[in-house]
Design an enzyme around this catalytic site. Structure first.
Site, mmCIF file in Angstrom:
data_model
loop_
_atom_site.group_PDB
_atom_site.id
_atom_site.type_symbol
_atom_site.label_atom_id
_atom_site.label_comp_id
_atom_site.label_asym_id
_atom_site.label_seq_id
_atom_site.Cartn_x
_atom_site.Cartn_y
_atom_site.Cartn_z
ATOM 1 C CG ASP A 31 22.469 24.834 -29.349
ATOM 2 O OD1 ASP A 31 21.400 24.824 -28.416
ATOM 3 O OD2 ASP A 31 23.364 24.556 -29.031
ATOM 4 C CD GLU A 82 12.267 22.455 -28.942
ATOM 5 O OE1 GLU A 82 13.316 22.885 -29.181
ATOM 6 O OE2 GLU A 82 11.944 21.716 -28.053
ATOM 7 C CG ASP A 92 17.033 24.621 -30.957
ATOM 8 O OD1 ASP A 92 15.980 24.037 -30.446
ATOM 9 O OD2 ASP A 92 18.251 24.388 -30.431
#
Lengths: 204, 204
Positions: free
Chosen positions: B144, B70, B9
């Site tokens: 996160d 992502e 992330d």
């Protein structure tokens, strides 16, 4: 002792790389130009590997002390292109830090203003000015190669010019005849710089 | 033979890293979670160096076979954040290619739908589901860290489920009791996947 500057114009399809030396009196000398290419049908990770390896090879061979990269504003163009530019700039900035190379980011209009005196100059004009300022026989091609050298030139002139005398040295004698008056170029560059600063450091 | 997946992330301030193993029957096992941190007052290139070195260390230690990142859409949030995410993803994707690690990109809504059954789930819900699906005592913190594990879980379930029977195995027995029905989760996930595909691979 000359400062050696690498300019990188990041793009997934064509990544321009240009290197110049800057001697006393801001005299410029052409050192290297190349374009790293990948194809749209390759995996993204593989394209980034090829570009990263290519940048490392150039950094190993020419050992620049400073790196100039395009500062990306997401508004300014195709989002797809912006993401690729940011991905490559991340790789380049990391390699710079690993080698103690100082980094600076410039907007396209700063670069255009630095070499042509006009922040919205056409590609061909940028290429022609790069050719003259570096004393080359032909403008570097493709445009990505010329843009990489223009970035390096912009970075070379980054230090504010404090007097008209140094400003008149700015473009060198060979180029001066057909160049916009140095003070004008310098003014445009400073205006572009102020504009970029007033927008803030929004994007890395 | 278990597949090992790393989820990343990316963020300049906090970069979450999560690793899981996926065994036969899509059984998940927690392997590692960490957060690489840098500070806003550090130079961008130095921040990217720290994050790149941190990612390399984790890749060396745990040798995953797949990487999930992502997928960034510039519309989706603060442009400043998007550029940092893209710069880190460029570094991560290059490292993946250098190690023959396969890569996949997932949108935040795909990830949320995969672990909670709902593409707009809150952070806390994602953390809680990650906790249950991996049999952890507490939800990984900060968010996160949980998001990185959620990305890895989403990638683990990427292969379409072809029957109700395999769908019912999807969340594992421990988690099933308080989870939205697996078929529902699966439907939401497939819908999110279709939506992402219909938008096209606009951004890398």
């Amino acid at each position: 002792m000359a400062r050696r500057i690498i300019g990188i114009d990041p793009g997934l399809t064509r990544c321009g790389v240009g290197i110049i030396d800057v001697a006393a009196g801001r005299k410029l000398r052409f050192v290297h130009v190349s374009v790293i290419q990948t194809h749209a049908d390759q995996e993204l990770s593989e394209r980034l590997r090829i570009i990263g390896d290519g940048l490392e090879a150039v950094l190993d061979e020419f050992a620049p002390g400073a790196m100039a990269l395009e500062r990306v504003f997401a508004e300014q163009r195709n989002l797809n292109t912006v993401m690729g530019v940011a991905q490559i700039s991340g790789i380049a900035l990391r390699e710079a830090a690993l080698r103690d190379i100082s980094t600076q980011l410039h907007t396209p209009s700063e670069v255009k203003a630095a070499v042509t005196g006009y922040g919205r100059a056409e590609k061909a004009q940028v290429g022609e000015m790069v050719r003259r300022l570096l004393g080359l026989k032909e403008a570097p091609k493709p445009a990505d190669a010329a843009d990489a050298l223009a970035l390096a030139i912009c970075a070379a002139w980054q230090t504010p010019v404090s007097s008209a005398r140094s400003a008149s040295r700015l473009h060198g004698s060979a180029a001066a005849e057909r160049v916009a008056a140095p003070t004008k170029a310098q003014e445009a560059w400073l205006a572009a710089e102020r504009a970029a600063k007033s927008r803030g450091r929004r994007l890395g």
